[in-house]
Design a protein around this motif. Structure first.
Motif, PDB file in Angstrom:
ATOM      1  N   SER A   1       0.862  -1.169   0.000  1.00 64.62           N
ATOM      2  CA  SER A   1       0.000   0.000   0.000  1.00 64.62           C
ATOM      3  C   SER A   1       0.901   1.221   0.000  1.00 64.62           C
ATOM      4  O   SER A   1       1.803   1.337   0.833  1.00 64.62           O
ATOM      5  N   VAL A   2       0.687   2.125  -0.966  1.00 64.96           N
ATOM      6  CA  VAL A   2       1.493   3.335  -1.086  1.00 64.96           C
ATOM      7  C   VAL A   2       0.552   4.526  -1.036  1.00 64.96           C
ATOM      8  O   VAL A   2      -0.439   4.569  -1.759  1.00 64.96           O
ATOM      9  N   THR A   3       0.862   5.487  -0.189  1.00 67.66           N
ATOM     10  CA  THR A   3       0.075   6.705  -0.091  1.00 67.66           C
ATOM     11  C   THR A   3       0.854   7.841  -0.737  1.00 67.66           C
ATOM     12  O   THR A   3       1.966   8.143  -0.326  1.00 67.66           O
ATOM     13  N   MET A   4       0.258   8.443  -1.759  1.00 68.87           N
ATOM     14  CA  MET A   4       0.876   9.558  -2.461  1.00 68.87           C
ATOM     15  C   MET A   4       0.286  10.863  -1.914  1.00 68.87           C
ATOM     16  O   MET A   4      -0.771  10.861  -1.294  1.00 68.87           O
ATOM     17  N   SER A   5       0.967  11.976  -2.185  1.00 71.51           N
ATOM     18  CA  SER A   5       0.512  13.236  -1.600  1.00 71.51           C
ATOM     19  C   SER A   5      -0.642  13.900  -2.345  1.00 71.51           C
ATOM     20  O   SER A   5      -1.331  14.736  -1.772  1.00 71.51           O
ATOM     21  N   THR A   6      -0.866  13.551  -3.614  1.00 75.00           N
ATOM     22  CA  THR A   6      -1.984  14.148  -4.346  1.00 75.00           C
ATOM     23  C   THR A   6      -2.693  13.089  -5.185  1.00 75.00           C
ATOM     24  O   THR A   6      -2.123  12.055  -5.515  1.00 75.00           O
ATOM     25  N   VAL A   7      -3.915  13.379  -5.560  1.00 73.98           N
ATOM     26  CA  VAL A   7      -4.684  12.494  -6.426  1.00 73.98           C
ATOM     27  C   VAL A   7      -4.000  12.381  -7.788  1.00 73.98           C
ATOM     28  O   VAL A   7      -3.947  11.307  -8.385  1.00 73.98           O
ATOM     29  N   GLN A   8      -3.435  13.489  -8.266  1.00 72.15           N
ATOM     30  CA  GLN A   8      -2.746  13.479  -9.558  1.00 72.15           C
ATOM     31  C   GLN A   8      -1.556  12.513  -9.532  1.00 72.15           C
ATOM     32  O   GLN A   8      -1.306  11.805 -10.509  1.00 72.15           O
ATOM     33  N   GLU A   9      -0.839  12.468  -8.425  1.00 72.38           N
ATOM     34  CA  GLU A   9       0.294  11.551  -8.303  1.00 72.38           C
ATOM     35  C   GLU A   9      -0.186  10.096  -8.261  1.00 72.38           C
ATOM     36  O   GLU A   9       0.479   9.215  -8.801  1.00 72.38           O
TER      37      GLU A   9
END
Length: 153
Positions: free
Chosen positions: A26-34
């Motif tokens: 599971s990876v959490t990115m800082s923005t929806v675009q990312e």
């Protein structure tokens, strides 16, 4: 590290060899675009001989926390303004509410800024505390931590 190619990674966890013998990350990115960039770039990507399937997690009801880390910076050279301070810290993540103040008696500036990601804040402090900036050794510390929570439906 792989997902840092498409943006800022706020967190990651890996479950190796679960019940069906497959690994899950599971990876959490800082923005929806990312997130969208990561799906586009890495879905179907082969890593160490394994085919990756990358998709958006289905949101589940959970409690989310919004933490704000106020970092104070002391012993700044007098010509360092909020723009330069933001530039220095933005290499480590998102920076908000940057302020500097010059003290004539001490002939130095102090600053403060807010980061909302603990991992980025820790990296910034580790990299910058005790470093020389224009001949002055700067000092950093976390001044406050505010936590607000809300329930997602």
């Amino acid at each position: 590290m792989l997902f840092e190619e498409v943006g800022i990674v706020n967190g990651a966890s890996l479950n190796v060899g679960n019940v069906d013998g497959k690994s899950f990350a599971s990876v959490t990115m800082s923005t929806v675009q990312e997130v969208e960039k990561a799906i586009k770039k890495f879905n179907g990507y082969v890593l160490n001989g394994k085919l990756l399937t990358v998709s958006r997690e289905k949101p589940e009801p959970r409690r989310a926390y919004n933490a704000h880390f106020l970092i104070s910076v002391s012993n700044l050279p007098k010509d360092v303004d909020s723009g330069r301070l933001e530039e220095i810290f933005s290499k480590y993540g998102s920076v908000y509410d940057v302020q500097t103040d010059y003290n004539e008696q001490l002939d130095e500036s102090t600053g403060s800024l807010t980061m909302t990601n603990e991992y980025q804040m820790i990296n910034a402090i580790a990299a910058l505390d005790g470093q020389s900036l224009d001949g002055k050794v700067i000092r950093l510390f976390v001044e406050t931590l505010e936590i607000k929570s809300k329930m997602f439906e």
